[in-house]
Write an enzyme that holds these catalytic residues in place. Sequence first.
Site, PDB file in Angstrom:
ATOM      1  CB  CYS A 151      -0.738   0.158   1.265  1.00 51.82           C
ATOM      2  SG  CYS A 151      -1.953   1.223   1.529  1.00 51.82           S
ATOM      3  CG  LEU A 152       1.329   3.892  -3.371  1.00 50.66           C
ATOM      4  CD1 LEU A 152       0.511   4.583  -4.338  1.00 50.66           C
ATOM      5  CD2 LEU A 152       2.757   3.924  -3.379  1.00 50.66           C
ATOM      6  CG  HIS A 194      -5.671  -2.474  -0.955  1.00 49.48           C
ATOM      7  ND1 HIS A 194      -4.547  -3.203  -0.441  1.00 49.48           N
ATOM      8  CD2 HIS A 194      -5.407  -1.029  -0.801  1.00 49.48           C
ATOM      9  CE1 HIS A 194      -3.837  -2.198   0.036  1.00 49.48           C
ATOM     10  NE2 HIS A 194      -4.367  -0.939  -0.326  1.00 49.48           N
TER      11      HIS A 194
END
Length: 167
Positions: free
Chosen positions: A91-92, A133
């Site tokens: 995830c960023l 997500h």
Amino acid sequence: MALLPILHYPDTRLHTVAAPVTEVNEAVRTLARDMAETMYAAPGIGLAATQVNVHQRLIVVDISEDQSELLVLINPEIFERDGEQVYEEGCLSVPGIYDKVTRAEHIRVRALGLDGKPFEMDATDLLSVCIQHEVDHLDGKVFVEYLSQLKQGRIRTKLAKLARISA
Ligand code: QAP
Ligand code: CO
């Protein structure tokens, strides 16, 4: 075009539940463009508005190798889920952390496009993982919340240390 700053876990703003987009106007299209640019620059394969501290229901996704298949989903709703798959997610908003999460294998999604028109799509494999997500982000959920409390604690400690070093 603009690159937008990304919130990092454990920032509590990542737990905000996003509100539906009420009108697909020029401001929404500009946000989608800036989010796509931010995702491509990272590089990443998905970004939710929540991650750039805009609490509206909009996600961008592109799982292609060459940044050629941008999907913009406004007010996305997953209305069917079948099967199970395990994928090593990142995830960023949780840089440098990757772990396995179990999600549905196949989903059906309803959303508005950039033209404001509703559409439906099917997704499987990585695309399905990515949409699940990103929709989680709009509901204030980060993938690490699927991991054990022990792992969540370790991730918090690690990212808090990194934040101190870069501050
Ligand atoms: C969500 O994640 C996702 O830690 C999108 O240092 C991930 O784009 C869905 C990224 C995997 C399905 C499978 C992460 C970039 C990008 C990092 C991303 C990093 C640099 C993550
Ligand atoms: Co994410």
